[in-house]
Each structure stands twice: as structure tokens, then as C-alpha cells.
Design a protein around this motif. Structure first.
Motif, PDB file in Angstrom:
ATOM      1  N   VAL A  61       7.052 -17.685  20.458  1.00  0.00           N
ATOM      2  CA  VAL A  61       5.597 -17.065  20.999  1.00  0.00           C
ATOM      3  C   VAL A  61       4.725 -18.957  20.114  1.00  0.00           C
ATOM      4  N   GLU A  62       4.227 -19.712  21.466  1.00  0.00           N
ATOM      5  CA  GLU A  62       3.630 -20.566  21.095  1.00  0.00           C
ATOM      6  C   GLU A  62       2.105 -20.879  20.351  1.00  0.00           C
ATOM      7  N   ASN A  63       2.465 -21.632  20.029  1.00  0.00           N
ATOM      8  CA  ASN A  63       1.118 -22.204  19.062  1.00  0.00           C
ATOM      9  C   ASN A  63       1.166 -21.337  18.308  1.00  0.00           C
ATOM     10  N   VAL A  64       2.020 -20.525  17.190  1.00  0.00           N
ATOM     11  CA  VAL A  64       1.072 -19.242  16.363  1.00  0.00           C
ATOM     12  C   VAL A  64       0.834 -19.883  14.647  1.00  0.00           C
ATOM     13  N   GLN A  65      -0.208 -19.260  14.098  1.00  0.00           N
ATOM     14  CA  GLN A  65      -0.575 -19.857  12.424  1.00  0.00           C
ATOM     15  C   GLN A  65      -0.424 -19.258  12.333  1.00  0.00           C
ATOM     16  N   TYR A  66      -0.774 -17.934  12.428  1.00  0.00           N
ATOM     17  CA  TYR A  66      -0.709 -16.848  11.198  1.00  0.00           C
ATOM     18  C   TYR A  66       0.473 -15.313  12.080  1.00  0.00           C
ATOM     19  N   ALA A  67       1.461 -15.674  11.646  1.00  0.00           N
ATOM     20  CA  ALA A  67       2.583 -14.181  11.240  1.00  0.00           C
ATOM     21  C   ALA A  67       2.979 -13.077  10.858  1.00  0.00           C
ATOM     22  N   MET A  68       2.812 -11.861  11.284  1.00  0.00           N
ATOM     23  CA  MET A  68       2.726 -10.478  10.777  1.00  0.00           C
ATOM     24  C   MET A  68       3.774 -10.270  10.312  1.00  0.00           C
ATOM     25  N   ALA A  69       5.021  -9.204   8.962  1.00  0.00           N
ATOM     26  CA  ALA A  69       5.413  -8.730   8.988  1.00  0.00           C
ATOM     27  C   ALA A  69       5.102  -7.373   8.615  1.00  0.00           C
ATOM     28  N   GLN A  70       5.621  -6.630   8.913  1.00  0.00           N
ATOM     29  CA  GLN A  70       4.848  -5.114   8.133  1.00  0.00           C
ATOM     30  C   GLN A  70       6.148  -3.758   8.041  1.00  0.00           C
ATOM     31  N   ASN A  71       6.693  -3.944   6.937  1.00  0.00           N
ATOM     32  CA  ASN A  71       7.670  -2.882   6.549  1.00  0.00           C
ATOM     33  C   ASN A  71       7.017  -1.809   6.234  1.00  0.00           C
ATOM     34  N   ILE A  72       8.198  -0.681   6.209  1.00  0.00           N
ATOM     35  CA  ILE A  72       7.223   0.611   5.858  1.00  0.00           C
ATOM     36  C   ILE A  72       8.639   1.481   5.576  1.00  0.00           C
ATOM     37  N   GLY A  73       8.411   2.008   4.052  1.00  0.00           N
ATOM     38  CA  GLY A  73       9.395   2.612   3.461  1.00  0.00           C
ATOM     39  C   GLY A  73       9.136   4.567   4.199  1.00  0.00           C
ATOM     40  N   GLY A  74       9.914   5.435   4.379  1.00  0.00           N
ATOM     41  CA  GLY A  74       9.758   6.654   4.507  1.00  0.00           C
ATOM     42  C   GLY A  74       8.201   6.341   5.645  1.00  0.00           C
ATOM     43  N   SER A  75       8.442   8.144   6.425  1.00  0.00           N
ATOM     44  CA  SER A  75       7.458   7.811   7.120  1.00  0.00           C
ATOM     45  C   SER A  75       5.824   7.298   6.273  1.00  0.00           C
ATOM     46  N   GLY A  76       6.228   6.245   5.573  1.00  0.00           N
ATOM     47  CA  GLY A  76       5.278   5.810   5.227  1.00  0.00           C
ATOM     48  C   GLY A  76       3.913   6.002   4.115  1.00  0.00           C
ATOM     49  N   ALA A  77       5.132   6.192   3.226  1.00  0.00           N
ATOM     50  CA  ALA A  77       4.459   6.138   1.823  1.00  0.00           C
ATOM     51  C   ALA A  77       4.628   4.869   1.461  1.00  0.00           C
ATOM     52  N   THR A  78       5.187   3.740   1.296  1.00  0.00           N
ATOM     53  CA  THR A  78       5.766   2.527   0.974  1.00  0.00           C
ATOM     54  C   THR A  78       5.030   1.320   2.059  1.00  0.00           C
ATOM     55  N   GLY A  84       0.904  -0.841   0.458  1.00  0.00           N
ATOM     56  CA  GLY A  84       0.096   0.294   0.133  1.00  0.00           C
ATOM     57  C   GLY A  84       0.808   1.169  -0.175  1.00  0.00           C
ATOM     58  N   THR A  85       0.468   2.230  -0.543  1.00  0.00           N
ATOM     59  CA  THR A  85       1.517   3.418  -0.549  1.00  0.00           C
ATOM     60  C   THR A  85       0.279   5.148   0.053  1.00  0.00           C
ATOM     61  N   ASP A  86       1.192   5.518   0.185  1.00  0.00           N
ATOM     62  CA  ASP A  86       0.271   6.892   0.861  1.00  0.00           C
ATOM     63  C   ASP A  86       1.318   8.307   0.167  1.00  0.00           C
ATOM     64  N   THR A  87       0.808   9.303   0.304  1.00  0.00           N
ATOM     65  CA  THR A  87       2.257  10.637   0.443  1.00  0.00           C
ATOM     66  C   THR A  87       3.405  10.622   0.476  1.00  0.00           C
ATOM     67  N   VAL A  88       4.741  11.044  -0.430  1.00  0.00           N
ATOM     68  CA  VAL A  88       6.221  10.529   0.094  1.00  0.00           C
ATOM     69  C   VAL A  88       5.805  11.763   1.202  1.00  0.00           C
ATOM     70  N   ALA A  89       5.649  12.555   1.361  1.00  0.00           N
ATOM     71  CA  ALA A  89       5.726  13.943   2.730  1.00  0.00           C
ATOM     72  C   ALA A  89       4.640  14.224   3.407  1.00  0.00           C
ATOM     73  N   LEU A  90       5.482  13.970   4.512  1.00  0.00           N
ATOM     74  CA  LEU A  90       4.061  14.126   5.950  1.00  0.00           C
ATOM     75  C   LEU A  90       2.928  14.649   5.551  1.00  0.00           C
ATOM     76  N   ASP A  91       3.448  16.410   5.097  1.00  0.00           N
ATOM     77  CA  ASP A  91       2.527  17.155   5.137  1.00  0.00           C
ATOM     78  C   ASP A  91       1.143  17.041   4.158  1.00  0.00           C
ATOM     79  N   ASN A  92       1.532  16.174   3.013  1.00  0.00           N
ATOM     80  CA  ASN A  92       0.009  15.948   2.532  1.00  0.00           C
ATOM     81  C   ASN A  92      -0.863  14.965   2.571  1.00  0.00           C
ATOM     82  N   ARG A  93      -0.578  14.735   4.484  1.00  0.00           N
ATOM     83  CA  ARG A  93      -1.434  13.935   4.252  1.00  0.00           C
ATOM     84  C   ARG A  93      -2.640  14.859   5.570  1.00  0.00           C
ATOM     85  N   ALA A  94      -4.419  14.165   5.010  1.00  0.00           N
ATOM     86  CA  ALA A  94      -4.601  14.931   5.946  1.00  0.00           C
ATOM     87  C   ALA A  94      -4.843  15.175   6.906  1.00  0.00           C
TER      88      ALA A  94
END
Lengths: 352, 387, 138
Positions: free
Chosen positions: B359-376, B240-250
């Protein structure tokens, strides 16, 4: 000699001041370099110091913006931007183009920088008067602005300050103050100079007084008054270049002006000597308090040396124009003291 | 389209690798992953990296790493999405194998941040932001996060000290991870006394400048057991993407890129946030941990810091994060980080995480990688495949 | 020295010039090619008045290269009156005076210098509004 006056009546249609926020007390310089022994005889109380992100360009833009607001003319109507300073940020590359671009005056305009020590600002005004007076243009912008530097520990360090003012010169019927005429007086007098590539100026100590400052101001002012048939009593107020508090007071007395006449424009004690900005800045403070009908005298002085004397008569338009921008005294009052170390850091006196 | 699985993982220790180059690190991780998957060849290599050109004066990493890993001749390209580069490379590997065009793909993330003076690194990292409208104002990457943190504190009435919970958890977990850069705990007192970098962000809110590389081998799920006894299915890997510059986000406090990426991932995997047993999130700064938890649907807006202080984020808590140290404790070799996160998730699903943090009995694990201040944002959901 | 780049940006940097969508009226800074709101492509230059309030701010103690001489300095997100948010330094202010919601106005200042011999960069910053000021940029 006769008065200098353009064929077309012109005047100041807008004016604006700028002084940086920071102040360095003369006592602080004295403490550092003189052990405080001259604390009783300081030339000013404090001087203005530009912030680390300020220079002649940024200060000229704000003063000119104030002048444009008071003039109430669209920026593209200005056909010349002339900036007088001894501290242009670039040795080669005009301050004027940057000011013109930033204010929306560019591109259909003249733009250039002037240098004549502390007289560069009034020289810019003279050029603007000539341009508008000749009919070549309706409006021209003249700025006197400096971020002056004195050698650390030198007498000049107490006073070398930052600030100045800008004037929009235009037709007399739109003016807040109409020019009656001017008189200039110039000789080759090396009282103060700075060679190319040198950071700090040299000065000739007491030689900067009688043969330089006093001789040129007195002759320019007398020349103007004689040519116009005026006496000091005819003026509501006067500004003489302000290198320190003592000189303008003394020259006023010598010419026959009272302390009251120079009070409103005498800023040097609180902001220091703003060089090319000095007399123009004092004059903007005078205009802030002027009433319609007042006659005002402006006399600059620049080392090297020369003076421009100009006489203006204030019009009713001053009342409406005055409050369209901050007053000069508002900038004087906006002050934050800094210590010598901060000043030295901002003025890049440290090798880093 | 076919299911894909991760059958090999490799990682180098995270740290200041003065004696090793960009290619040394990348090759080590690739070879480790290949050994883990018992493969000697691959069809495609996707190299995630952000700053090789700027800091090592080396671009063209695809062919370079392939050559030095003994894979010369195969399809190989570099993928760049600032700090999200590694997971972006994984996404390419997943798409390639899913499509049927590639059988064995390797994704490796590598970063070498210690090559030049730290000033250069700081400036280089700021390239993730908008050069013309953010960086030119004297804004470092830390400062961008500081703007978020200040507003978060203001909006939700959270104190600076409350953010310590993220740092304390990350360091407590990093102690047990042999690949982590910092293997010592941090106390709340140390956090409170840490040097300010860009107020309100101090040194202990910030992930360190580090070198490292991590890699995975991706194959069709139907063939996974040819390579590994404990394959892990890639249930989703969504961008998912968002604006690169922070100031362009509402509303800068709501990371839309995270929301978009996480929603796509949940939908594709057919799971909800409540089913995620481990969440390796992008805690480059403690504020980012809070904002990610919220936009990923694990915490209501403005509540993540409180939940962290209630212990929800520890390995025994409701939604464990930074179980091997996270970016703060393990370290943050930017263009490699996304694959460290994935490798750590795989370890949990295999039951091979360090005992103290498993962590015991994990069926699903999630990884979340962010580019910039949340743009990618790339959210990967991994599923344990039962034998 | 990236001279062309800084030259190209001068109207934006000196005068806060952005764009306005002729279809939906939305104002943008920086200037856009496509309106983020209505996706319209007919945009016209638009100058912002330069008045706003502080949305968030940070005080920088570890500066990127080229900004060391200003430390500590304040960078803020400023909400302009026209409903656009910009990133800019605050100037002429002590860091401890800054608050969220503080009214500020644009001024032109030095953004930095490309060394002793290079270009001096100028651009918008914001400062607390001063007495008698109509506010905003040139």
C-alpha cells in the motif's frame, strides 16, 4: 392372605410421565433382521428410543419434575427418592442421589435404587407407601424408569423401549388417588435375567408367558381383589404390565376385565415395553383420564419373578392436578421416527 | 516516558512444520529480528504463546527461548492471552522500553499447533473460551464464531455468500507473501462449496491450524537509527478486554474489547481511523473481520460485509486488510499471530511489502490482535518515521 | 477425570442456579462474585425458571473430542426470561427446525461422558417447549 395396607391412609399426591421423542418402527427391525417376513405378527407398532443424551437419570428427573408439579409440594418436603430400573447408568452410584439433587430434594432425604426387572418401579411405590404410611415421612418419591435394550435381532429388540413414570406418595387427604391396599406375589422363576457385566438379557422364550407373566399377575390381582372383596366390575380402569400388546389383553380377559377397562392405559403398541416404567407409565395415562370416584387397578410384573397389585380410588383433587404437567399422551404424541441405523448409532451398537 | 520504535523484524514461514519444534521456530524468528536490527544482545525477552503446555508439554518458555537464542541470563517471561498472546508480549516490551528500565527488548510470538492429533488441537484452542460454561456444552472455538455469524446474518440481513469477499481478498493477497501458508487464490464458487464445520461457518471462513513464530526488536525511538535505517515508531499499543464468555455480552455483535482497545490506541497515537493506511485485523473467521472493522470505527454497524463486497478491503481499497493474507491466508499460529501482523505492518511502512500488495504512502498502519471471541484485544498503531 | 470441578458445579448445571444482586436486583448466570451492573458484592443464590428463546445457534458438524456421538448437534445462545443469556445445546430438535426467536425450555441431559469408565456429566440443555409443560427446569 390379607391385603397389605399401611396404618396411615396414603395415596398418590402427584404423578408424572416421561417418554423420549424418538420412535423405531417394529417393521424397521423386521426388515433388518427377518427380511420383513414377520411383518404381519409384530408385537408392537413402534417403540420409544432415548435420544443420545438421555438415560434413566435424565428421564427420571423429567418424570419426577412432572410429579412434583402435580403434587404441588416443595421439593425439600420429599424424604425419599427411590428409583426402580434395570438400566441405571452406573453399576455402582445411585441414580436416586442425582435425581434428588437435580430436583432440589437433597440433602435431607433417603435415596436408593431398586432392581427387580420390570417390577422395580412398583416396588419403589410400595416402599414409598410404607414410608409415608408408617408416619416416618409425609412425602416420598418413587420412579420406575428404563432405557431397556434387547440383543440386536432378538425378539426383545422389537419392544425394549425407554420411558417411565414417577409418583409422589403422600397423605390420603392430599391425594389424587387414595390407596385401598396392595397384594404382592413373588416366586423364584427365572424367565428372564441378565448376568452381571452382560449387556443384553437372556430370556426363556415361551416360558416367559404362562409360568411367569400370567401366573404372577393373575395371582397378585386375584389375591388383591379377594382380600378387598372386589370384582373386575368394580374398577373403572386397569393396567397390567405391558411387554407387548397381546399379553395385557390376554391377562385382562383371563381376569375378567373388558377391553374398555384397559384401553386408556395401554400404551405399549405405540411406545413399546418400558420395563420398570411400563405399568407405572400406563397407570399415569389412566390417571390422566380418570374421574373422581374411579377405582383403578395397577398390576406390575417383573421377571424373576413377581407382581405387585394395587387398588386406588381417584379423588376430586385429580382435576386440578392433571394440567400442572404434560399428559402422558402428549409424550406419546411427541414423536420423531428414526431408522435402524440412527437407533443403532445412538444405542452404541457400533464399535467406534 | 519515552517513545519507542521497532528496529528489527523476523518471521518464519507459516505452515505445518513437522520437522521443527516450538523452540526451533521461536529461535529462528528471534535471531532473524536480531539480525535485522543488527543486535547481538537484548535486555529482555517477552514470549507470546498460548498452548505450549497443552500441545508441546512445555511451559517456562521465557527462559527456554532466551537460552536457545543465545540470550541466557536476561529477563525473560512468557505472556499468555489466548490468540492475543503475541501482541500482549509486544505490549510488555513496549512498556518496558518506554519506562526506561529496558533498552533493547525482544517480543516473540510462537505457536506449534501440529504436534498432536487435530482433535487435541481443537480442544486446546477451545480453552480460550469459558471452560465451565461454553466448552463443556460441546462448543468448539469455531462454533462460538458461528453463533456470532448467524446472529449477524439475522440482524443485518446479510447472506452467507456475502462473507466470501473476506476469504477471496485474504487468499488473493496471501499469494504474494512468501511467508504465507496458502499461496493460491480462492474463488467465490469454492467458498460456496466448502465443507461446513459449524453452520454457518465453513472451512473457507476459518483460519488454518498452523505453526510459526514472529519477532520484533523494540528500542527507544531516540536511538532507533543506531539499529535500523527504517525504524518504525510504536505510536500506540493498547489493550482492551471484555467478557470471556460470549453469552455475558449484552450485544455480542459489538466487540467492546475491540472498541476499548482501538479507542485507546487512536487517542494515544493522536490519529483517527481514517488515517490508518493498512489494517491487519484478526480475521480468524470472516465474521471476526466484519465485527473488528465495525468496532474499530472503520465501518458502521452492519455495513462491513457490504463494504468488503464493494472492494474497500483490498490493497487498493479504502481500508486494506489482510494485505499479506491475514489469518485466513497467511495462517494463524495463534500465539504468534499478533507479531506476524506487526511485522507485516512494519513491511508496509518500510515500503518492503511484496509489490503486488504494497500500500503506497502509508503513514500509519494498525494491527489488531484478538484473544478468544474478543475478550482480550491489543491494537497497535505504527508510524513511519521520516528520515 | 476432573471430579471435583464437575461436582462443584452441580447446582448450576442441574438447576440453573446463578446469583442475584441484593443491591440492584440484577440476576446473573453463571454465579458472580461481583455484580457486573452495580459492582455490589452482596449476592444471593438465584434459580432461573429455565424458559427462554433462541438468540443465535449453530449446527456443529466437526465436534470437539467427546462430542462426536452427537454430531450434528445444535448449540445456542438462549435468552432466559429473566434477562440473562446462556450457552447451551438444544436437544430433541432437528437442526433444520431451529430458528432465532424459537421458545425453548430447560431440560436436564447428559453433557458427555469421561470415557467408558469415567464420570457421566449431566447439565442443562434446552428443547422446544412441549405441550402442557409449565416449562423450565426442575
Amino acid at each position: 392372605m390379607s391385603v397389605m395396607k399401611p396404618v396411615r391412609e396414603v395415596g398418590i399426591v402427584g404423578y408424572g410421565a416421561y417418554i423420549p421423542r424418538y420412535r423405531l418402527a417394529a417393521e424397521e427391525i423386521s426388515r433388518l433382521w427377518r427380511g420383513g417376513q414377520d411383518a404381519g405378527a409384530l408385537p408392537v407398532k413402534e417403540k420409544s428410543v432415548p435420544g443420545p443424551d438421555e438415560d434413566t437419570v435424565t428421564m427420571a428427573v423429567e418424570a419426577a419434575q412432572n410429579a412434583l408439579r402435580r403434587a404441588n409440594v416443595p421439593p425439600e418436603a420429599i424424604r425419599a427418592v427411590w428409583v426402580g430400573s434395570e438400566s441405571h447408568p452406573y453399576a455402582v452410584k445411585p441414580t436416586g442421589t442425582l435425581v434428588a439433587q437435580a430436583l432440589g430434594i437433597a440433602p435431607a432425604t433417603l435415596a436408593a435404587d431398586l432392581e427387580f426387572a420390570c417390577k422395580a418401579g412398583s416396588e419403589a411405590v410400595q416402599a414409598a407407601v410404607a414410608l409415608v404410611g408408617s408416619g416416618m415421612a409425609d412425602y416420598a418419591l418413587a420412579v420406575g424408569m428404563d432405557t431397556a435394550q434387547g440383543r440386536p435381532g432378538d425378539a426383545l429388540e422389537y419392544t425394549a423401549a425407554a420411558g417411565g413414570a414417577a409418583y409422589v406418595i403422600g397423605p390420603a387427604d392430599e391425594a389424587v388417588a387414595v390407596l385401598e391396599g396392595s397384594y404382592s406375589y413373588v416366586t423364584d422363576t427365572p424367565d428372564f435375567f441378565r448376568r452381571a457385566h452382560q449387556h443384553y438379557p437372556e430370556h426363556a422364550n415361551r416360558f416367559t408367558g404362562e409360568p411367569a407373566y400370567f401366573h404372577h399377575i393373575v395371582n397378585a390381582a386375584r389375591g388383591l381383589m379377594e382380600a378387598l372383596g372386589l370384582t373386575p366390575e368394580d374398577f373403572a380402569g386397569a393396567v397390567f404390565h405391558q411387554p407387548n400388546v397381546k399379553f395385557p389383553r390376554k391377562v385382562a380377559r383371563e381376569l375378567g376385565f373388558s377391553p374398555d377397562q384397559i384401553r386408556a392405559g395401554l400404551l405399549v403398541g405405540e411406545v413399546g415395553n418400558t420395563y420398570a416404567g411400563s405399568s407405572l407409565l400406563g397407570f399415569s395415562a389412566l390417571l390422566d383420564e380418570a374421574r373422581p370416584g374411579d377405582r383403578l387397578l395397577l398390576v406390575s410384573f417383573g421377571s424373576g419373578a413377581g407382581s405387585d397389585a394395587m387398588s386406588f380410588v381417584v379423588t376430586e383433587r385429580i382435576e386440578a392436578a392433571r394440567d400442572r404437567a404434560p399428559r402422558t399422551r402428549a409424550y406419546v404424541a411427541r414423536r420423531a421416527p428414526v431408522d435402524y441405523a440412527t437407533y443403532a448409532r445412538w444405542r452404541r451398537k457400533f464399535t467406534v | 516516558m519515552r517513545d519507542v520504535a521497532i528496529v528489527g523484524i523476523g518471521q518464519t514461514p507459516v505452515g505445518e512444520h513437522w520437522d521443527r519444534s516450538l523452540r526451533d521456530l521461536a529461535v529462528e524468528a528471534v535471531l532473524a529480528a536480531m539480525d535485522d536490527a543488527h543486535v547481538r544482545r537484548a535486555d529482555a525477552l517477552y514470549v507470546g504463546n498460548m498452548l505450549s503446555g497443552t500441545l508441546s508439554f512445555q511451559e517456562h518458555l521465557g527462559a527456554l527461548v532466551a537460552e536457545y537464542a543465545g540470550l541466557e541470563g536476561i529477563e525473560a517471561v512468557k505472556v499468555e492471552a489466548a490468540c492475543g498472546s503475541a501482541a500482549a508480549a509486544l505490549r510488555q516490551a513496549v512498556l518496558a522500553v518506554e519506562s526506561g528500565r529496558v533498552e533493547v527488548a525482544i517480543a516473540v510470538g510462537v505457536e506449534k499447533l501440529t504436534e498432536l492429533a487435530s482433535k487435541c488441537t481443537t480442544n486446546a484452542l477451545a480453552m480460550a473460551a469459558d471452560a465451565d460454561y461454553e466448552t463443556v456444552m460441546g462448543l468448539s472455538f469455531v462454533a462460538i464464531n458461528a453463533l456470532l455469524m448467524r446472529r449477524y446474518m439475522h440482524e443485518y440481513g446479510v447472506s452467507k455468500e456475502d462473507f466470501a469477499a473476506f476469504t477471496v481478498n485474504a487468499h488473493a493477497n496471501a499469494q504474494h507473501n512468501p511467508f504465507a501458508m496458502f499461496r493460491a487464490p480462492v474463488t467465490r464458487q469454492q467458498y460456496a462449496a466448502a465443507k461446513m464445520i459449524a453452520d454457518p461457518i465453513n472451512l473457507l471462513d476459518s483460519s488454518p491450524v498452523s505453526d510459526g513464530a514472529a519477532a520484533v526488536v523494540v528500542v527507544p525511538a531516540e536511538r532507533a537509527r543506531e539499529f535500523s535505517e527504517k525504524p518504525v515508531r510504536v505510536a500506540a499499543c493498547e489493550v482492551g478486554t471484555d467478557t470471556v464468555a460470549l453469552d455475558n455480552r449484552a450485544n455480542p455483535l459489538w466487540l467492546k474489547g475491540v472498541e476499548r482497545s482501538a479507542r485507546r490506541a487512536y487517542r494515544r497515537a493522536g490519529v483517527g481511523p481514517e488515517e490508518i493506511g493498512v489494517f491487519e485485523l484478526h480475521d480468524a473467521f470472516s465474521i471476526m473481520a466484519a465485527l473488528s472493522l465495525e468496532a474499530s470505527g472503520l465501518a458502521e454497524p452492519g455495513t462491513a460485509v457490504r463494504l468488503a463486497n464493494e472492494g474497500a478491503i483490498t490493497p487498493r481499497g479504502r481500508f486494506p486488510i489482510a494485505t499479506m493474507g491475514g489469518l485466513k491466508g497467511r495462517g494463524h499460529p495463534v500465539g504468534a499471530t499478533g507479531l506476524y501482523q506487526v511485522v507485516e505492518c512494519v513491511l508496509h511502512l518500510r515500503g518492503e511489502a511484496p509489490e503486488a500488495v504494497q500500500v503506497e504512502n502509508v503513514q500509519y498502519a494498525m494491527a489488531q490482535n484478538i484473544g478468544g471471541s474478543g475478550a482480550t484485544v491489543i491494537t497497535t498503531i505504527l508510524e513511519r518515521l521520516t528520515p | 477425570m476432573d471430579i471435583p470441578r464437575n461436582w462443584r458445579l452441580r447446582e448450576q448445571r442441574y438447576r440453573l442456579q446463578g446469583t442475584r444482586c441484593t443491591a440492584c436486583g440484577e440476576c446473573h448466570f453463571p454465579p458472580r462474585h461481583v455484580c457486573p451492573r452495580c459492582k455490589g458484592r452482596a449476592l444471593e443464590p438465584y434459580r432461573f425458571a429455565g424458559r427462554g428463546t433462541v438468540y443465535s445457534y449453530t449446527v456443529i458438524y466437526q465436534a470437539p473430542e467427546g462430542f462426536e456421538q452427537y454430531v450434528p448437534y445444535v448449540v445456542a445462545l438462549v435468552d432466559l426470561e429473566e434477562g440473562v443469556r446462556v450457552t447451551a445445546q438444544l436437544t430433541d430438535v432437528d437442526p433444520e427446525e431451529v430458528t432465532i426467536g424459537m421458545p425453548v425450555e430447560m431440560v436436564l441431559r447428559k453433557l458427555g461422558e469421561e470415557g467408558e469408565r469415567g464420570l457421566i456429566l449431566y447439565g442443562y440443555k434446552f428443547r422446544p417447549r412441549i405441550e402442557g409443560s409449565a416449562g423450565g427446569g426442575p
